[in-house]
Design a protein around this motif. Sequence first.
Motif, PDB file in Angstrom:
ATOM      1  N   UNK A 156      47.549  44.930  38.845  1.00 42.69           N
ATOM      2  CA  UNK A 156      47.929  43.720  38.646  1.00 42.69           C
ATOM      3  C   UNK A 156      47.170  42.655  39.380  1.00 42.69           C
ATOM      4  N   UNK A 157      46.815  42.840  40.583  1.00 44.82           N
ATOM      5  CA  UNK A 157      45.776  42.238  41.499  1.00 44.82           C
ATOM      6  C   UNK A 157      44.499  42.394  40.906  1.00 44.82           C
ATOM      7  N   UNK A 162      39.726  39.948  38.388  1.00 47.24           N
ATOM      8  CA  UNK A 162      38.896  40.166  37.405  1.00 47.24           C
ATOM      9  C   UNK A 162      38.712  38.855  36.243  1.00 47.24           C
ATOM     10  N   UNK A 163      39.834  38.340  35.966  1.00 42.49           N
ATOM     11  CA  UNK A 163      40.063  37.021  35.115  1.00 42.49           C
ATOM     12  C   UNK A 163      39.387  36.023  35.816  1.00 42.49           C
ATOM     13  N   UNK A 164      39.740  35.953  37.029  1.00 42.04           N
ATOM     14  CA  UNK A 164      39.031  34.732  37.792  1.00 42.04           C
ATOM     15  C   UNK A 164      37.831  34.950  38.034  1.00 42.04           C
ATOM     16  N   UNK A 165      37.484  36.030  38.124  1.00 41.46           N
ATOM     17  CA  UNK A 165      35.798  36.239  38.354  1.00 41.46           C
ATOM     18  C   UNK A 165      34.984  35.922  37.077  1.00 41.46           C
ATOM     19  N   UNK A 169      31.870  33.274  36.633  1.00 41.72           N
ATOM     20  CA  UNK A 169      30.702  33.752  36.234  1.00 41.72           C
ATOM     21  C   UNK A 169      30.396  32.908  34.934  1.00 41.72           C
ATOM     22  N   UNK A 170      31.248  33.042  33.816  1.00 38.53           N
ATOM     23  CA  UNK A 170      30.845  32.744  32.557  1.00 38.53           C
ATOM     24  C   UNK A 170      30.852  31.329  32.104  1.00 38.53           C
ATOM     25  N   UNK A 171      32.190  30.808  32.755  1.00 35.09           N
ATOM     26  CA  UNK A 171      32.424  29.369  32.222  1.00 35.09           C
ATOM     27  C   UNK A 171      31.920  28.520  33.433  1.00 35.09           C
ATOM     28  N   UNK A 172      31.933  28.792  34.673  1.00 34.19           N
ATOM     29  CA  UNK A 172      31.275  27.774  35.393  1.00 34.19           C
ATOM     30  C   UNK A 172      30.025  28.058  36.088  1.00 34.19           C
ATOM     31  N   UNK A 174      28.737  30.350  38.156  1.00 29.67           N
ATOM     32  CA  UNK A 174      28.552  30.588  39.654  1.00 29.67           C
ATOM     33  C   UNK A 174      27.750  31.959  39.775  1.00 29.67           C
ATOM     34  N   UNK A 175      26.673  31.922  40.609  1.00 29.85           N
ATOM     35  CA  UNK A 175      26.040  33.006  40.891  1.00 29.85           C
ATOM     36  C   UNK A 175      26.491  34.335  41.354  1.00 29.85           C
ATOM     37  N   UNK A 176      26.668  35.434  40.825  1.00 30.68           N
ATOM     38  CA  UNK A 176      27.430  36.794  41.284  1.00 30.68           C
ATOM     39  C   UNK A 176      27.136  37.030  42.764  1.00 30.68           C
ATOM     40  N   UNK A 177      26.095  36.606  43.290  1.00 29.71           N
ATOM     41  CA  UNK A 177      25.672  36.814  44.920  1.00 29.71           C
ATOM     42  C   UNK A 177      26.662  36.053  45.622  1.00 29.71           C
ATOM     43  N   UNK A 178      26.970  34.707  45.190  1.00 21.49           N
ATOM     44  CA  UNK A 178      27.805  33.793  45.762  1.00 21.49           C
ATOM     45  C   UNK A 178      29.299  34.328  45.811  1.00 21.49           C
ATOM     46  N   UNK A 179      29.606  34.791  44.760  1.00 24.78           N
ATOM     47  CA  UNK A 179      31.095  35.341  44.729  1.00 24.78           C
ATOM     48  C   UNK A 179      31.151  36.527  45.410  1.00 24.78           C
ATOM     49  N   UNK A 180      30.390  37.471  45.352  1.00 20.36           N
ATOM     50  CA  UNK A 180      30.356  38.525  46.434  1.00 20.36           C
ATOM     51  C   UNK A 180      30.345  38.307  47.643  1.00 20.36           C
ATOM     52  N   UNK A 181      29.473  37.271  48.233  1.00 21.56           N
ATOM     53  CA  UNK A 181      29.614  37.235  49.424  1.00 21.56           C
ATOM     54  C   UNK A 181      30.922  36.507  49.716  1.00 21.56           C
ATOM     55  N   UNK A 182      31.387  35.496  49.145  1.00 18.02           N
ATOM     56  CA  UNK A 182      32.854  35.139  49.533  1.00 18.02           C
ATOM     57  C   UNK A 182      33.700  36.216  49.628  1.00 18.02           C
ATOM     58  N   UNK A 183      33.938  37.170  48.648  1.00 17.69           N
ATOM     59  CA  UNK A 183      34.722  38.126  48.648  1.00 17.69           C
ATOM     60  C   UNK A 183      34.646  38.901  49.895  1.00 17.69           C
ATOM     61  N   UNK A 184      33.525  39.139  50.368  1.00 15.46           N
ATOM     62  CA  UNK A 184      33.306  39.821  51.618  1.00 15.46           C
ATOM     63  C   UNK A 184      33.646  39.224  52.871  1.00 15.46           C
TER      64      UNK A 184
END
Length: 202
Positions: A156-157, A162-165, A169-172, A174-184
């Motif tokens: 579920x999580x 995955x839906x949020x990411x 990525x696609x609609x907003x 945002x660069x993948x590196x920024x998302x990965x860095x935020x998750x880390x």
Amino acid sequence: MLVNNKNAAKEKQNNGKQHLHLFLAFFRVGILGYGGGPGSIPLIHKEVVDKYQWTNDEEFGDILALANTLPGPIATKLAGYIGHRVSGVMGMFNAIVAVILPTILLMIILLMSLSSIREFDWVSGMTAAVIPVVGVMLAVLTWQFFEKAGKGMGWLQTIIMSAIILVLLELMGIHPGIIIAGLIIAALFKPDKGRAREGDTP
């Protein structure tokens, strides 16, 4: 003394085999990685995880995630890290040279002959035929990572994240590196439930 010499010779032979395997593995990636980074990732996974077993699936996923946060081509970053891990600094240079050498040679040959072949139908046909193969390879690798995430975090999580990411990525855009860095960063500051429970017990 004789035993030491035999051990040294055996170690030298093993190092030679490691360097040869590194070169062959990443040379195959370089020559077959049609489409750049996305096409190279499944090939690197096949060589590094399945064939030579230098890492496992979990480690490869972590390496790939961190490599995507750094600048530069993904294939050379993975080659450099895996090469260094397997055989030190020389292994790093060996793997990097192996992965870029086919591209350099093929680019020289292609650019020299491009003017005479670009109008042929088989050139465009070759490109169209390779794209589905790369797509299937990426889909298989995507499912493996998705399955690993589902087992680790819960399905579920994983689906919600995955839906949020996907939206980020696609609609907003945002660069993948920024998302990965935020998750880390979020993972680093997330409280450890196991430790908290241990601290609560008297």
